[in-house]
Enzyme design. Structure first.
Site, PDB file in Angstrom:
ATOM      1  N   SER A 149       0.773  -1.296   0.094  1.00 21.78           N
ATOM      2  CA  SER A 149      -0.035  -0.074  -0.178  1.00 21.78           C
ATOM      3  C   SER A 149       0.860   1.037   0.056  1.00 21.78           C
ATOM      4  CB  SER A 149      -1.067   0.017   1.219  1.00 21.78           C
ATOM      5  OG  SER A 149      -1.958   1.020   1.173  1.00 21.78           O
ATOM      6  N   ASP A 225     -10.120  -5.832  -3.185  1.00 23.14           N
ATOM      7  CA  ASP A 225      -9.745  -4.698  -2.500  1.00 23.14           C
ATOM      8  C   ASP A 225     -10.776  -3.676  -2.462  1.00 23.14           C
ATOM      9  OD1 ASP A 225      -8.019  -2.414  -1.325  1.00 23.14           O
ATOM     10  OD2 ASP A 225      -6.400  -3.525  -2.012  1.00 23.14           O
ATOM     11  N   HIS A 258      -7.186  -6.213   1.033  1.00 26.82           N
ATOM     12  CA  HIS A 258      -6.170  -5.322   1.179  1.00 26.82           C
ATOM     13  C   HIS A 258      -5.431  -5.880   2.442  1.00 26.82           C
ATOM     14  CE1 HIS A 258      -3.982  -1.709   0.116  1.00 26.82           C
ATOM     15  NE2 HIS A 258      -3.949  -1.056   1.355  1.00 26.82           N
TER      16      HIS A 258
END
Length: 280
Positions: A149, A225, A258
């Protein structure tokens, strides 16, 4: 400058350590995790992977959730996992999760009140590697970088900006175009100011065209996600890489989100990827 050993735990024949030190880059005390495989404990120079975590994380997220110790031991690889920002009572902060402490974005801030301490590019690409190489058996010609991320953003941008340091790069669900997504626009405005021209050198899509990358890149992205459409948009980076002639492997993993469950599911592929490029 010396490293203070905070903790050391045996794992898979190696040691998961945590170090603390006074940082010249950030002007604060910093902590980072370092996994040493058995080879490193014997003093043998080992390929090294730098792992950059995402928003709200510390070094602890990767060390406790990713399960990388088994893989690092298998491939004889040191893993360095720094914190995501400077911390402390005297360090600027924000109530939101996506700005301030825990959200350093791996850049050097130029704006008040962030500039004195938020110097995470200088820390990761400078001080951390210098300290690790001085104190640990890091094979300095075999260093890779990866992350998740916000950390994936850091891995991509730091690799392209510092190709003399990093021989391999991969990422999980990276923020590839922070100059054009809410997370990045908020952080860059705060840390770098409102002039968007100053943002370009911290955006992987822009860097693909200006700095480039002579090797290849691996990205895994979960298809389920929740941040995919608004914040991540890996297809934008895919287009930038194709236009720049960069060899990108972008794998969309259907049904994955995620979380670190997603990371743990495909982490072995990334370790094998880095090991082949760092030792081949």
């Amino acid at each position: 400058m010396t490293l203070d050993l905070v903790s050391s735990t045996r794992a898979f024949g190696g040691e998961q350590r945590v170090y603390r030190h006074a940082s010249a880059a950030t002007g604060t005390d910093m902590e980072f995790a370092a996994f040493l495989p058995a080879e490193a404990r014997r003093g043998e120079a080992c390929p090294t992977l730098v792992w950059l975590s995402g928003l709200t994380c510390t070094w602890e997220n990767a060390t406790t959730k990713a399960g990388y110790q088994r893989l690092a031991a298998e491939f004889g690889m040191i893993v360095l996992a720094p914190d995501t920002s400077p911390r402390g009572a005297d360090v600027a902060n924000d109530e939101a999760y996506d700005l301030g402490q825990g959200a350093g974005f791996y850049i050097d801030a130029s704006q008040a009140p962030w500039a004195p301490h938020f110097r995470m590019e200088s820390y990761v690409a400078g001080e951390l590697l210098e300290l690790a190489a001085a104190e640990l058996p890091v094979w300095e010609e075999a260093i890779g970088i990866s992350g998740h991320s916000m950390g994936g953003h850091g891995a991509l941008t730091l690799a392209m900006k510092h190709p003399e340091l990093f021989r391999s790069v991969s990422a999980f669900a990276p923020i590839v175009n922070p100059a054009a997504c809410p997370w990045g626009e908020k952080a860059f405005t705060a840390y770098l100011g409102s002039d968007r021209a100053a943002w370009a050198d911290h955006d992987a899509c822009h860097l693909a065209g200006t700095r480039g990358w002579e090797r290849d890149i691996l990205i895994d992205q979960g298809g389920a996600d929740g941040f995919l459409e608004e914040q991540l948009r890996p297809w934008v980076f895919d287009t930038a890489c194709r236009n720049a002639g960069i060899d990108l492997t972008l794998r969309m993993q259907g049904g994955y989100d995620h979380s670190y469950y997603f990371i743990a599911s495909f982490l072995a592929d990334h370790f094998a990827w880095h090991a082949e490029r760092l030792t081949g």
